[in-house]
Design a protein around this motif. Structure first.
Motif, short mmCIF file in Angstrom:
data_model
loop_
_atom_site.label_atom_id
_atom_site.label_comp_id
_atom_site.label_asym_id
_atom_site.label_seq_id
_atom_site.Cartn_x
_atom_site.Cartn_y
_atom_site.Cartn_z
N UNK A 27 1.38 -4.14 -10.72
CA UNK A 27 1.22 -5.01 -9.81
C UNK A 27 2.17 -5.20 -8.47
N UNK A 28 2.80 -3.74 -8.56
CA UNK A 28 3.68 -3.65 -7.44
C UNK A 28 2.88 -2.77 -6.24
N UNK A 29 2.05 -2.31 -6.23
CA UNK A 29 1.26 -1.73 -5.19
C UNK A 29 -0.15 -2.02 -5.42
N UNK A 55 0.88 -1.07 -0.10
CA UNK A 55 -0.09 -0.18 -0.06
C UNK A 55 0.97 1.19 -0.11
N UNK A 56 0.88 2.03 -1.16
CA UNK A 56 1.52 3.41 -1.41
C UNK A 56 0.97 4.40 -0.84
N UNK A 61 7.08 2.84 2.25
CA UNK A 61 6.15 2.53 1.22
C UNK A 61 5.43 4.23 0.99
N UNK A 62 6.39 5.20 1.55
CA UNK A 62 5.85 6.55 1.25
C UNK A 62 6.47 7.26 0.10
N UNK A 71 15.79 -0.47 1.37
CA UNK A 71 14.19 -0.19 0.98
C UNK A 71 14.36 0.90 0.03
N UNK A 72 15.41 1.70 -0.20
CA UNK A 72 15.43 2.75 -1.24
C UNK A 72 15.51 2.02 -2.57
#
Length: 319
Positions: A56-58, A28-29, A87-88, A262-263
């Motif tokens: 399909x990544x979010x 969830x972005x 996820x931001x 994460x980046x």
């Protein structure tokens, strides 16, 4: 390895963003749009959100519009409210750099995490359909006669259209400090002001004016590109004897304090999104020029742009 141990290891890797993209579940972005609805950042962010889902990544994308101060208000909220959130995302661009230079807000882009540059776009200057002026030459003549009588409408102070207006003034022999620039919090407000004849001339990316130009409600009189935009009969400022060229790029940043892994995972998600059909459709619909640049190369580009914009703004009397 036992199945439960394997699953725990998999979960730990996913949480750290270390899994290959194909093995990661859609997330969830949360998308910060540091402008009011209707403008370039809003359009870019929502197009990217759709592309992230299309790729399909979010699993979902939520949007938060926070306009004002050339994006500094949204930037401050993003920095203070998204620390460590993998996820931001926040949409930004050349306009934010200009706003930071002129507004000197207490927050800075260096506090967030550079992800990627997405698109580039040149500014188009337009007149309302019922304007007494017909060409940029008419506008320049009035500018020379009475600089304050020409109201330039566009994005926040320090936006590329603001810088372009100051550069135009300087090039035609008018003190840039005397231009009457009316800043709006978002593209929607600026468009309404132009259509209503509340400003003399408006500036923005072509995509924001396209439907009104096509409908004959706005007349384009100049573009800040080196050559005419493909398929569009809009004269450049240069071919009209005004030596001004400036581009408007847009990109995305991640939250402060995310890890290198994460980046990397977030960058891979965005890269997959810009290869999707939804993004290709958005590029075509909005007449954007793809300008992908990621990682440290993007971070270095932002630093160089900041220095270049500052030099231009100082020379134009804006700082």
């Amino acid at each position: 390895m036992r199945r439960d141990t394997f699953l725990k290891s998999l979960a730990a890797l996913a949480a750290a963003g270390s899994l290959p993209l194909s093995a990661q579940a859609a997330v969830a972005i949360k998308m910060m749009l540091p402008a009011n609805p209707g403008g370039g950042w809003d359009t870019t962010g929502r197009a990217l959100g759709k592309a992230l889902q299309d790729a399909g990544v979010a699993s979902s994308v939520t949007y938060d519009n926070k306009g004002g101060a050339a994006g500094a208000i949204g930037l401050a909220q993003f920095i203070n409210g998204s620390k460590g959130d993998p996820n931001a995302l926040m949409v930004m661009g050349a306009v934010m750099l200009g706003g930071i230079i002129t507004g000197k807000p207490p927050v800075n882009l260096s506090q967030a995490t550079p992800i990627a540059r997405l698109t580039s776009e040149y500014n188009v200057f337009v007149l309302p359909a019922n304007s007494p002026f017909k060409t940029m030459a008419d506008v320049v003549a009035q500018l020379k006669k009475d600089p304050g009588s020409v109201k330039w409408g566009g994005g926040s102070r320090g936006s590329t259209e603001h810088i372009a207006a100051a550069m135009i003034a300087r090039e035609v022999g008018v003190d840039p400090a005397k231009i009457n620039y009316v800043a709006f919090r978002g593209g929607g407000e600026a468009t309404a002001a132009i259509l209503g004849g509340n400003v003399t001339v408006g500036g923005s990316g072509y995509s924001e004016f396209a439907e009104y130009i096509t409908a004959g409600k706005m007349k384009p009189i100049g573009v800040t590109s080196p050559q005419r935009l493909k398929g569009l009969n809009i004269p450049t400022l240069k071919e009209q004897g005004i030596n001004v060229e400036i581009g408007n790029w847009r990109g995305v940043y991640g939250a402060p304090g995310i890890t290198a892994e994460q980046r990397k995972a977030l960058t891979a998600m965005v890269e997959k999104a810009v290869k999707s059909k939804a993004w290709a459709e958005a590029i075509q619909k909005n007449d954007w020029t793809p300008a992908w640049l990621a990682g440290d190369e993007f971070a270095n580009f932002v630093d160089q742009e900041f220095a270049s914009l500052r030099a231009t703004m100082v020379k134009s009397g804006m700082v």
